[in-house]
Design an enzyme around this catalytic site. Structure first.
Site, PDB file in Angstrom:
ATOM      1  N   VAL A 395       0.816  -1.209   0.000  1.00 54.64           N
ATOM      2  CA  VAL A 395       0.000   0.000   0.000  1.00 54.64           C
ATOM      3  C   VAL A 395       0.851   1.261   0.000  1.00 54.64           C
ATOM      4  O   VAL A 395       0.411   2.316  -0.482  1.00 54.64           O
ATOM      5  CB  VAL A 395      -0.991   0.012   1.185  1.00 54.64           C
ATOM      6  CG1 VAL A 395      -1.956  -1.151   1.093  1.00 54.64           C
ATOM      7  CG2 VAL A 395      -0.276  -0.006   2.518  1.00 54.64           C
ATOM      8  N   ASP A 396       2.075   1.201   0.527  1.00 51.23           N
ATOM      9  CA  ASP A 396       2.941   2.380   0.541  1.00 51.23           C
ATOM     10  C   ASP A 396       3.289   2.799  -0.886  1.00 51.23           C
ATOM     11  O   ASP A 396       3.131   3.959  -1.276  1.00 51.23           O
ATOM     12  CB  ASP A 396       4.209   2.059   1.335  1.00 51.23           C
ATOM     13  CG  ASP A 396       4.795   3.284   2.027  1.00 51.23           C
ATOM     14  OD1 ASP A 396       4.222   4.377   1.898  1.00 51.23           O
ATOM     15  OD2 ASP A 396       5.819   3.140   2.719  1.00 51.23           O
ATOM     16  N   ASP A 397       3.781   1.849  -1.684  1.00 56.67           N
ATOM     17  CA  ASP A 397       4.062   2.146  -3.092  1.00 56.67           C
ATOM     18  C   ASP A 397       2.801   2.588  -3.818  1.00 56.67           C
ATOM     19  O   ASP A 397       2.830   3.518  -4.629  1.00 56.67           O
ATOM     20  CB  ASP A 397       4.640   0.909  -3.785  1.00 56.67           C
ATOM     21  CG  ASP A 397       6.128   0.772  -3.563  1.00 56.67           C
ATOM     22  OD1 ASP A 397       6.888   1.303  -4.373  1.00 56.67           O
ATOM     23  OD2 ASP A 397       6.520   0.142  -2.572  1.00 56.67           O
TER      24      ASP A 397
END
Length: 656
Positions: A395-397
């Protein structure tokens, strides 16, 4: 910085000097863009990965002497002059596991054990309790070479692969990186192969007690009383494992293979991370699969793709980071091209169009990865960290890429952004936060089993990842997402430290976490005078160094001081300045002094230089140095400082 290390002048950076710094940094970053539009920088870890690569070649008898000699140069260079061993990060303390592996690898490539560097390393290892005190993964490595008995490793029967999701010890309750590393490792532990090791290199000289005489391989330190409980369980299970019926044993091995092979991931490898990829290569050899078999051949190729070879030295990366590097570089490039004095906007827009098209092509839209075990009805829509890792988007990317596509504004990105939005919303954990790869991956007791001596078996929600998700959703501005965002904000408020900072799980450390959360608060419309914001601002101000920069060491993950280091660093100075600007403090003297420091540290080519590590894989165990951080974050900070000068509100209008 002045040669005597004193503070820089408080005179603000002139507009001409600021424009020149941004222009030169932009040109340097633009020059690193690949022909198809993406960026990828080196991703460096400690001595462990190149040492393991050398040992892998000796396990297989696929020795490339020229390459190994270059890796030996690298290993000798990063050996500490202070303690004689190898640290986990730049100028870090002695680490026994990294030191044993590095020594073993250097001995394997032919270094004389009586050479001064080898003698110093051996003495340091013995002074710290010997190789019998290494971590679990090192003892598995030693067992594969016959240097310790298999009883030196914790009981981890391959039958774990048969446990359902509801079982406490199920691999589905572990993080993605744990699942992908463990599955082939369990097969290896079941088959117990012995390395070919053609030069018959062993390291008995690193043991205080001969391995066959060690009676207690698992002796802490334990994180809680549960450690003693699980050690007792390990002792109880050990005599029972050989009694497992052969039919069940073979069924479990098949279950492991059935898990692994759909996730082999072509030339990017299982999980696209070195430990899992190397374990697969050894697993196939142990199973008798020919090196020419497409599965084994591709798995070996995937490992080799991680090698960085230069004229005089080489090392092996733990993985590659093209999606992350491209997303962050893109934000810096757009920032530099924004505002009334933007740099070469026409050229930058064309570069960004190409970068965004490349990113859209990498979105994972048709594979339900392991994350779906906790939300089977959620449609895919994320991005991975690496070139290809379809079972494991994060989810960060996804948030960083989603914000970039939205900011770039090409209508062709609309569907990709919406798929990313839906996926991120569906990945929110029960407590309101987001983990990197999984939902509610938080059974903390698992971190107390003997196998988890690294303490990173799980992927629970963290402040930095949660902040990025909130920033993305807030930037999109869909009213129906308000409840999701509020739940995330509530989580962040609970996670704020007493001193006003936030912990940075994936970047070093409290400076990184605090910057991330301040960006999220700003994007979500939290008042710059909110008590949580004010406390964070005061903490950042207090951490600024006399020269105008910021620095924080990896020691802060090991109960060391927070927010401080022996020198200022470009990436950390940029994070702190970006955090202050997100909190409405663009005109704060602390930000002005940070800009002067960044301009002073920039070289004539427009680049910055930074040796210390700036990120973390597993706190206290595995640290990272992103080579791109020192370039795109300072550019982003200086360009934003310039752009906010002409803003009436001084509020950043997007989430990152």
């Amino acid at each position: 910085m002045p040669a005597d290390g004193s503070a820089l002048s408080d005179t603000p950076l002139s507009r001409d000097d600021l424009d020149r710094a941004v222009r030169n940094a932009h040109a340097t970053l633009a020059g690193a863009q690949q022909g198809d539009g993406h960026w990828v920088y080196e991703l460096e870890a400690d001595a462990t990965i190149p040492a393991e690569y050398i040992l892998l070649e000796h396990f297989l008898d696929r020795i490339d002497d020229a390459l190994e000699q270059k890796m030996a140069v690298y290993l000798r260079r990063i050996q500490s002059d202070v303690h004689g061993g190898w640290p986990l990060y730049h100028n870090g303390d002695f680490n026994i596991s990294a030191s044993v592996k590095a020594y073993f690898a250097l001995k394997a490539v032919g270094d004389d054990i009586n050479a001064p560097h080898m003698r110093r390393a051996r003495e340091a290892i013995l002074d710290h309790g010997g190789a019998e005190r290494t971590n679990v993964f090192t003892r598995f490595q030693l067992a594969l070479f016959g240097d310790v008995p298999w009883r030196a490793t914790p009981v981890m029967p391959v039958e774990l692969m048969l446990l359902p999701r509801s079982a406490f010890f199920s691999v589905w309750n572990m993080s993605y990186w744990s699942r992908t590393v463990i599955a082939p490792l369990l097969v290896l532990a079941a088959l117990r192969p012995v390395a070919i090791n053609p030069r018959q290199i062993h390291v008995r000289e690193l043991f205080v007690t001969p391995p066959e005489k060690v009676t207690d391989w698992i002796r802490g330190p334990y994180r809680s009383s549960w450690g003693y409980v699980f050690k007792g369980l390990d002792v109880a299970l050990r005599p029972l494992v050989p009694l497992i019926p052969s039919k069940t044993h073979q069924k479990a091995i098949k279950a492991a293979i059935d898990f692994i092979e759909p996730r082999l991931n072509g030339r990017d490898g299982l999980g696209a991370i070195y430990p899992a990829m190397a374990n697969v290569v050894m697993m196939y050899r142990a199973m008798g699969v020919a090196d020419t078999d497409p599965r084994a051949a591709t798995a070996w190729e995937a490992v080799q793709n991680l090698v960085v070879e230069k004229d005089d030295e080489a090392y092996c990366q733990p993985c590659v980071s093209p999606i992350w590097d491209t997303g962050l570089s893109g934000h810096a490039m757009i920032e530099a091209a924004s505002g009334p004095n933007g740099v070469a906007p026409a050229e930058t827009l064309e570069d960004m169009k190409k970068a965004c098209a490349w990113l859209r092509s990498k979105q994972i839209l048709d594979v339900k990865g392991d994350w779906a075990i906790n939300n089977p009805n959620l449609a895919p829509g994320g991005w991975a960290f690496q070139y290809g890792n379809d079972y494991y988007p994060d989810v960060d990317d996804t948030a960083v890429v989603g914000m970039l596509l939205h900011r770039e504004g090409d209508p062709a990105s609309a569907e990709a952004i919406e798929r990313a939005r839906q996926w991120i919303i569906g990945m929110q954990s029960t407590d309101g936060g987001w983990g990197a790869f999984d939902i509610d991956n938080n059974k903390d007791l698992l971190n107390h089993i003997p196998f988890a001596d690294h303490g990173a078996l799980l992927d629970p929600p963290t402040a930095d990842v949660t902040a990025r998700c909130i920033s993305f959703l807030a930037q999109l501005g869909n009213p129906e997402d308000a409840a999701v965002i509020q739940k995330g904000l509530d989580y962040l408020r609970k996670e704020q430290e007493a001193d006003g900072s936030w912990f940075g799980r994936w970047g070093t450390n409290y400076v990184y976490g605090t910057w991330s959360v301040l960006c999220a608060f700003n994007a979500a419309g939290i008042s710059h005078d909110d008590a949580a914001v004010v406390r964070a601002v005061e903490w950042l101000r207090a951490m600024q160094r006399p020269d105008g920069g910021w620095g924080e060491g990896c020691e802060s993950y090991e109960n060391g001081p927070r927010g401080t280091y022996g020198e200022s660093l470009p990436s950390q100075t940029a994070w702190a300045a970006l955090g202050l600007m997100a909190a409405g403090r663009r005109d704060d003297p602390a930000v002005s002094r940070a800009m002067s420091w960044l301009a002073d540290q920039q070289d004539e080519t427009g680049a910055w230089h930074e040796d210390p590590y700036n990120a973390v894989g597993f706190p206290k165990v595995f640290y990272l140095r992103y080579h791109g951080y020192k370039q795109f974050f300072p550019l982003m900070a200086m360009a934003r400082y310039r752009n906010l000068e002409s803003s009436n509100t001084r509020r950043v209008g997007f989430g990152f």
